[in-house]
Motif scaffolding. Structure first.
Motif, PDB file in Angstrom:
ATOM      1  N   ASP A  16       0.762  -1.680   0.421  1.00 24.57           N
ATOM      2  CA  ASP A  16       0.018  -0.143   0.408  1.00 24.57           C
ATOM      3  C   ASP A  16       0.256   1.087  -0.060  1.00 24.57           C
ATOM      4  O   ASP A  16       0.522   1.807  -0.669  1.00 24.57           O
ATOM      5  CB  ASP A  16      -1.057   0.022   1.124  1.00 24.57           C
ATOM      6  N   LYS A  30       2.386   1.840  -3.105  1.00 20.93           N
ATOM      7  CA  LYS A  30       1.267   1.792  -4.766  1.00 20.93           C
ATOM      8  C   LYS A  30       0.511   3.869  -4.088  1.00 20.93           C
ATOM      9  O   LYS A  30       1.361   4.336  -5.728  1.00 20.93           O
ATOM     10  CB  LYS A  30       0.077   1.821  -4.738  1.00 20.93           C
ATOM     11  N   LYS A  31       1.488   4.298  -3.095  1.00 19.72           N
ATOM     12  CA  LYS A  31       0.870   5.000  -2.835  1.00 19.72           C
ATOM     13  C   LYS A  31       2.078   6.750  -3.399  1.00 19.72           C
ATOM     14  O   LYS A  31       1.809   7.103  -4.387  1.00 19.72           O
ATOM     15  CB  LYS A  31       0.982   5.751  -1.018  1.00 19.72           C
TER      16      LYS A  31
END
Length: 138
Positions: free
Chosen positions: A91, A94-95
């Motif tokens: 996560d 991706k961010k």
């Protein structure tokens, strides 16, 4: 299937080959006449494997990164693969990838999440950069 005659130079993780084995965020940039522009920013759990896959796709179809039959044969062009950041957690990776795409505006990406531009827009953007890089700043 027609084979591509690539004459461009590939610089594949020159300084960070071992760290690129793992997870992280990478960039692919194009260089000509001492000028460079980021083509693509991506993320992967196995950066090296993902980038090898990019090379395979580029060899199959140069338009994958906006090259055409002439620009893929230009021996003064270099494609540079580089690890930007080691990020293990998906996560966060991706961010951070999306932040970097927005910040650095790669030539082949639309700026909407991690989406690519159309083939025509990729070819146009790369050709424009390669033609403009023929002129050095005086």
């Amino acid at each position: 299937m027609k084979e591509t005659n690539m004459n461009i130079t590939i610089e594949f993780f020159q300084r960070d080959l071992i760290p690129a084995i793992g997870a992280g965020i990478y960039e692919i940039s194009v260089c000509k006449n001492d000028k460079s522009k980021i083509l693509y920013i991506g993320e992967s759990v196995f950066v090296l494997v993902r980038c090898a896959s990019h090379l395979y796709e580029l060899n199959k179809d140069p338009k994958y990164f906006g090259f055409n039959e002439d620009t893929i044969r230009d021996s003064s062009v270099k494609l540079r693969f580089r690890l930007l950041e080691k990020v293990n957690e998906r996560d966060l990776r991706k961010k951070r990838e999306k932040e970097l795409i927005k910040e650095k505006a790669p030539l082949t990406q639309s700026g909407i999440s991690d989406y690519q531009k159309s083939v025509e827009d990729k070819v146009s953007a790369l050709t424009k950069f390669l033609n403009s890089s023929c002129f050095t700043n005086l």
